[in-house]
Design a protein around this motif. Structure first.
Motif, PDB file in Angstrom:
ATOM      1  N   ALA A 254       0.828  -1.208   0.000  1.00 34.47           N
ATOM      2  CA  ALA A 254       0.000   0.000   0.000  1.00 34.47           C
ATOM      3  C   ALA A 254       0.862   1.259   0.000  1.00 34.47           C
ATOM      4  O   ALA A 254       0.543   2.245  -0.677  1.00 34.47           O
ATOM      5  N   VAL A 255       1.962   1.232   0.750  1.00 34.67           N
ATOM      6  CA  VAL A 255       2.876   2.382   0.764  1.00 34.67           C
ATOM      7  C   VAL A 255       3.463   2.612  -0.626  1.00 34.67           C
ATOM      8  O   VAL A 255       3.563   3.754  -1.100  1.00 34.67           O
ATOM      9  N   LEU A 256       3.837   1.524  -1.292  1.00 35.24           N
ATOM     10  CA  LEU A 256       4.330   1.656  -2.672  1.00 35.24           C
ATOM     11  C   LEU A 256       3.241   2.234  -3.572  1.00 35.24           C
ATOM     12  O   LEU A 256       3.510   3.063  -4.448  1.00 35.24           O
ATOM     13  N   GLY A 257       1.993   1.804  -3.344  1.00 39.13           N
ATOM     14  CA  GLY A 257       0.888   2.338  -4.125  1.00 39.13           C
ATOM     15  C   GLY A 257       0.708   3.830  -3.921  1.00 39.13           C
ATOM     16  O   GLY A 257       0.420   4.572  -4.873  1.00 39.13           O
ATOM     17  N   LEU A 258       0.893   4.284  -2.673  1.00 37.52           N
ATOM     18  CA  LEU A 258       0.797   5.721  -2.390  1.00 37.52           C
ATOM     19  C   LEU A 258       1.871   6.488  -3.153  1.00 37.52           C
ATOM     20  O   LEU A 258       1.623   7.575  -3.692  1.00 37.52           O
ATOM     21  N   LEU A 259       3.079   5.922  -3.199  1.00 39.86           N
ATOM     22  CA  LEU A 259       4.181   6.593  -3.904  1.00 39.86           C
ATOM     23  C   LEU A 259       3.946   6.597  -5.413  1.00 39.86           C
ATOM     24  O   LEU A 259       4.135   7.613  -6.086  1.00 39.86           O
ATOM     25  N   PHE A 260       3.488   5.467  -5.936  1.00 36.60           N
ATOM     26  CA  PHE A 260       3.297   5.350  -7.376  1.00 36.60           C
ATOM     27  C   PHE A 260       2.146   6.220  -7.885  1.00 36.60           C
ATOM     28  O   PHE A 260       2.155   6.654  -9.035  1.00 36.60           O
ATOM     29  N   ALA A 261       1.141   6.434  -7.036  1.00 33.16           N
ATOM     30  CA  ALA A 261      -0.053   7.145  -7.483  1.00 33.16           C
ATOM     31  C   ALA A 261       0.264   8.548  -7.983  1.00 33.16           C
ATOM     32  O   ALA A 261      -0.438   9.081  -8.850  1.00 33.16           O
ATOM     33  N   PHE A 262       1.297   9.159  -7.437  1.00 36.29           N
ATOM     34  CA  PHE A 262       1.609  10.538  -7.806  1.00 36.29           C
ATOM     35  C   PHE A 262       3.023  10.668  -8.382  1.00 36.29           C
ATOM     36  O   PHE A 262       3.658  11.707  -8.275  1.00 36.29           O
ATOM     37  N   LEU A 309      -6.816  -2.420  -1.747  1.00 39.10           N
ATOM     38  CA  LEU A 309      -7.017  -2.023  -3.142  1.00 39.10           C
ATOM     39  C   LEU A 309      -5.715  -1.492  -3.742  1.00 39.10           C
ATOM     40  O   LEU A 309      -5.352  -1.828  -4.877  1.00 39.10           O
ATOM     41  N   LEU A 310      -5.007  -0.669  -2.978  1.00 37.58           N
ATOM     42  CA  LEU A 310      -3.720  -0.157  -3.452  1.00 37.58           C
ATOM     43  C   LEU A 310      -2.726  -1.304  -3.639  1.00 37.58           C
ATOM     44  O   LEU A 310      -1.951  -1.324  -4.603  1.00 37.58           O
ATOM     45  N   ALA A 311      -2.753  -2.262  -2.702  1.00 34.43           N
ATOM     46  CA  ALA A 311      -1.845  -3.410  -2.801  1.00 34.43           C
ATOM     47  C   ALA A 311      -2.122  -4.212  -4.068  1.00 34.43           C
ATOM     48  O   ALA A 311      -1.196  -4.711  -4.727  1.00 34.43           O
ATOM     49  N   GLY A 312      -3.415  -4.354  -4.437  1.00 31.65           N
ATOM     50  CA  GLY A 312      -3.760  -5.063  -5.665  1.00 31.65           C
ATOM     51  C   GLY A 312      -3.181  -4.387  -6.896  1.00 31.65           C
ATOM     52  O   GLY A 312      -2.661  -5.053  -7.808  1.00 31.65           O
ATOM     53  N   PHE A 313      -3.229  -3.038  -6.923  1.00 30.42           N
ATOM     54  CA  PHE A 313      -2.612  -2.283  -8.016  1.00 30.42           C
ATOM     55  C   PHE A 313      -1.124  -2.610  -8.135  1.00 30.42           C
ATOM     56  O   PHE A 313      -0.600  -2.866  -9.218  1.00 30.42           O
ATOM     57  N   VAL A 314      -0.439  -2.573  -6.997  1.00 30.04           N
ATOM     58  CA  VAL A 314       1.015  -2.725  -7.002  1.00 30.04           C
ATOM     59  C   VAL A 314       1.426  -4.146  -7.396  1.00 30.04           C
ATOM     60  O   VAL A 314       2.405  -4.337  -8.133  1.00 30.04           O
ATOM     61  N   ILE A 315       0.700  -5.167  -6.901  1.00 27.05           N
ATOM     62  CA  ILE A 315       1.028  -6.543  -7.287  1.00 27.05           C
ATOM     63  C   ILE A 315       0.911  -6.696  -8.800  1.00 27.05           C
ATOM     64  O   ILE A 315       1.777  -7.307  -9.459  1.00 27.05           O
TER      65      ILE A 315
END
Length: 691
Positions: A254-262, A309-315
């Motif tokens: 999820a943390v990676l997803g937060l970074l990737f989102a922006f 949900l963010l974790a699903g994006f990153v995987i």
């Protein structure tokens, strides 16, 4: 059953049996849990509170927990099929979601309806269809009717949406659709809070409650925790300690997803609105919950949903960027370990092996397994009464801290609950109370009733039992009922005979295995010690040590030994003092306490009066009665081990308490020797049993 589960079950009782529910703005949260439980009870054909069980109640959060697994499907047009699959998988096996899907509280319903609100809202933004706007409004209404904390998710979603509009592009919403969503939200909320029209005041209460909860959120409380409380539960932060239960896989992804989102230089360089919204929503909601001092572990589910949900994006992204065989092996291995194996294994152990164990991070002041022993013992005890399950049972817990006993004793028609000791308990057949009430309770039982109306009480539980870890409870049974439970089969009515005796009695002591007996003459009486121990020689050494202590006490406490402590005290003139042994001080302290408890009926300072009565010297008796001495005329100095006499005529005779004190000390000696089962008596007038 957790305390909160039992409280909600009791709240459901009125709706089930009386068909009426009234929202309480001070406690219990919203009504959806109760109304959906009606469906569960109806499907199982249960119409009364005594018919329902844990399955009836926990079916509701279980069903909503299972349904929650499918909610990522709402986002199929904004996420890849693979990302949706992994989000569903993480929800299915997350230890937190599995654990609280088995808890009869509102949290799982709140998270499901929140997921419905987010999913329907996204489908509306993507399609602009009225149906999704209406369903989004209904979801908000159900969120409101589930738990007051829904407002945090609404605030987080509103701020995240405003951020995305400002950061990316305008979000077009038809005003007619917005009004339809608001109408659906209001109607849904009103229906539930008004109890479908039967309790209109519940509508206003649903608004007034926020003043109450706002005060509670910031007030000092046992539920106040540091800001990192939730993060500590979810992650392995204690690097210097062994690895503990955690959900590091979801959190790290999820943390990676937060970074990737922006971040522009990733697969998200086009800044898709959905992941930006979910990232902003999740971080805002996490911060809100972390900043509020009032915390309970199940609250983390609200923002953990966004993390999955963010974790699903990153995987999905990690699998997509792998090209070489080595990269694929590494990424797939990490996914198998942290996304598949770890959650599944942890879910199994935390939910089925450590469901009530304090080492489980999701266990929060959970009821101890001792609750079953308490209830079983009560069940056996009432079977010897004529009233059976209509037997009067008093339960005492300060600040109403006696839950979940009302749930487990719901089949008993005459159970009363008190927050403090009340005189009405006197004579009660059965009493259960927090251990901290023991002294006050016993004083009430033995001092309030008039002479001839007092009952002797026996401890009901053989072992120390805890309602929750660190919260010990005691049980007390009236002695006449206890005696009845010990009678032979011939003397007890079969209908009243317990299926299993509370205590096993043996008609002949010779039948007791490994029993050894030791005798000793002291204090003008035959002292005997019976010990049950597999090593008779060791038991003999322990008994000898106890008898040696009895001999030493006799040399201190006997008024017939010239140089004893008591004899030296009896020779003192007023305001003279003498140094004595610590046991002499302790024995005299007990005697002073007995004097106060009996309003002066027990008096160890009237040795001269006792001697005069034995000599039948009526003139001396009359004079001594007019000049009666009391234990208050001796002053005890603990620190200096000294006794001072304050008046002439004080003459100590410990005949009524000396042997009893010696028996107590002998028991202490046996305990230090590790003897757990023994019976000691001093001339049969003072008796003490161990184990």
């Amino acid at each position: 059953m957790h305390t909160d589960e039992a409280v909600h079950a009791e709240k459901f009782k009125a709706l089930l049996q009386e068909g009426f529910y009234a929202y309480d703005p001070d406690e219990f949260h919203g009504p959806t849990l109760n109304y959906f439980t009606l469906i569960s009870a109806g499907l199982r054909g249960e119409k009364t509170y005594t018919e329902i069980n844990e399955v009836t109640l926990r079916l509701i959060p279980a069903v909503f927990g299972i349904a929650l697994i499918l909610t990522p499907l709402f986002f199929l047009k904004g996420m890849s099929h693979r990302a949706v699959f992994f989000s569903c998988f993480l929800l299915a096996f997350s230890p937190a979601f599995v654990y609280y899907s088995r808890y009869y509280i509102q949290e799982m319903l709140l998270v499901f309806f929140t997921a419905g609100f987010l999913g329907c809202g996204w489908r509306y933004i993507d399609s602009r269809k009225l149906i999704w706007a209406v369903l989004s409004g209904v979801s908000i209404g159900l969120m409101h009717a589930s738990k007051e904390t829904f407002i945090f998710s609404i605030v987080a979603a509103a701020v995240a949406l405003a951020f995305c509009i400002f950061y990316d592009k305008p979000c077009r919403i038809k005003y007619s659709h917005l009004l339809a969503a608001i109408a659906a939200m209001v109607i849904t909320s009103i229906l539930f809070f008004s109890s479908f029209g039967t309790n209109p005041s519940g509508i206003l209460d649903s608004v007034a409650t926020y003043g109450i909860w706002a005060q509670r959120a910031g007030a000092p409380s046992v539920h106040a925790h540091p800001w990192y409380y939730y993060l500590d539960i979810l992650t392995w932060l204690e690097f210097i300690e062994p690895v503990t239960w955690n959900e590091d896989g979801i959190v790290v992804l999820a943390v990676l997803g937060l970074l990737f989102a922006f971040t522009r230089r990733t697969m998200f360089s086009e800044k898709p609105v959905l992941i930006q919204f979910l990232a902003a929503y999740t971080i805002i909601l996490t911060v809100i919950y972390c900043l509020i001092p009032y915390k309970t572990p199940w609250c983390l589910l609200s923002f953990l949903f966004g993390m999955t949900l963010l974790a699903g994006f990153v995987i999905d992204w990690l699998i997509g960027i792998t090209q070489t065989i080595l990269e694929k092996i590494c990424i797939n291995s990490l996914i198998v370990v942290f996304v598949v194996a770890s959650p599944i294994v942890q879910s199994w152990f935390l939910n089925f092996q450590y469901a009530a164990d304090p080492t489980n991070p999701y266990v929060y002041a959970h009821t101890s397994d001792d609750i079953y022993k308490m209830v079983d013992t009560v069940e056996k005890a009432v079977q010897v009464t004529a009233e059976g399950k209509e037997t009067l049972v008093h339960i005492i817990g300060a600040d109403r801290d006696y839950w979940p006993l009302p749930w487990y004793l719901r089949n008993y028609s005459k159970v009363g609950y008190w927050s403090e000791i009340d005189p009405s308990i006197c004579g009660s057949p059965l009493i259960l109370a927090n251990a901290e009430h023991e002294q006050e309770l016993l004083e009430m039982l033995y001092s309030v009733p008039e002479a001839g109306h007092k009952h002797l009480y026996i401890l009901l539980f053989e072992d120390s039992l805890e309602l929750r870890p660190g919260v010990e409870w005691r049980g007390y049974i009236r002695k006449d009922l206890w005696d009845r439970s010990q009678h032979s089969p011939e003397s007890v009515d079969p209908a009243m005979k317990p299926k299993e005796k509370i205590l096993e009695s043996v008609p002949d002591r010779e039948m007791i295995q490994d029993l050894v007996k030791f005798s000793h003459r002291a204090m003008n009486a035959n002292f005997e010690i019976f010990i049950q121990h597999e090593d008779g020689t060791y038991a003999g050494r322990a008994a000898r040590a106890a008898f040696n202590e009895v001999d030493r006490l006799e040399a201190l406490l006997s008024r017939y030994i010239d140089n004893s402590d008591v004899s030296r005290i009896n020779l003192l003139s007023p305001f003279e003092s003498v140094i004595v042994d610590e046991h002499t001080i302790k024995c005299l302290q007990v005697a002073q306490q007995a004097y106060k408890l009996t309003d002066g009926a027990f008096n160890v300072t009237i040795g001269n009066l006792i001697a005069a009565r034995k000599r039948a010297d009526n003139e001396q008796v009359s004079r001594l009665m007019s000049e009666l001495t009391t234990p208050e005329m001796i002053r005890l100095d603990d620190a200096g081990h000294s006794v001072k006499v304050l008046r002439k005529g004080v003459n100590i005779d410990l005949g009524g308490i000396g042997k009893g004190y010696a028996v107590d000390v002998a028991a202490d000696v046996l305990t230090k020797w590790g003897i757990k089962k023994a019976l000691i008596h001093g001339g049969a007038s003072s008796v003490l049993a161990l184990g």
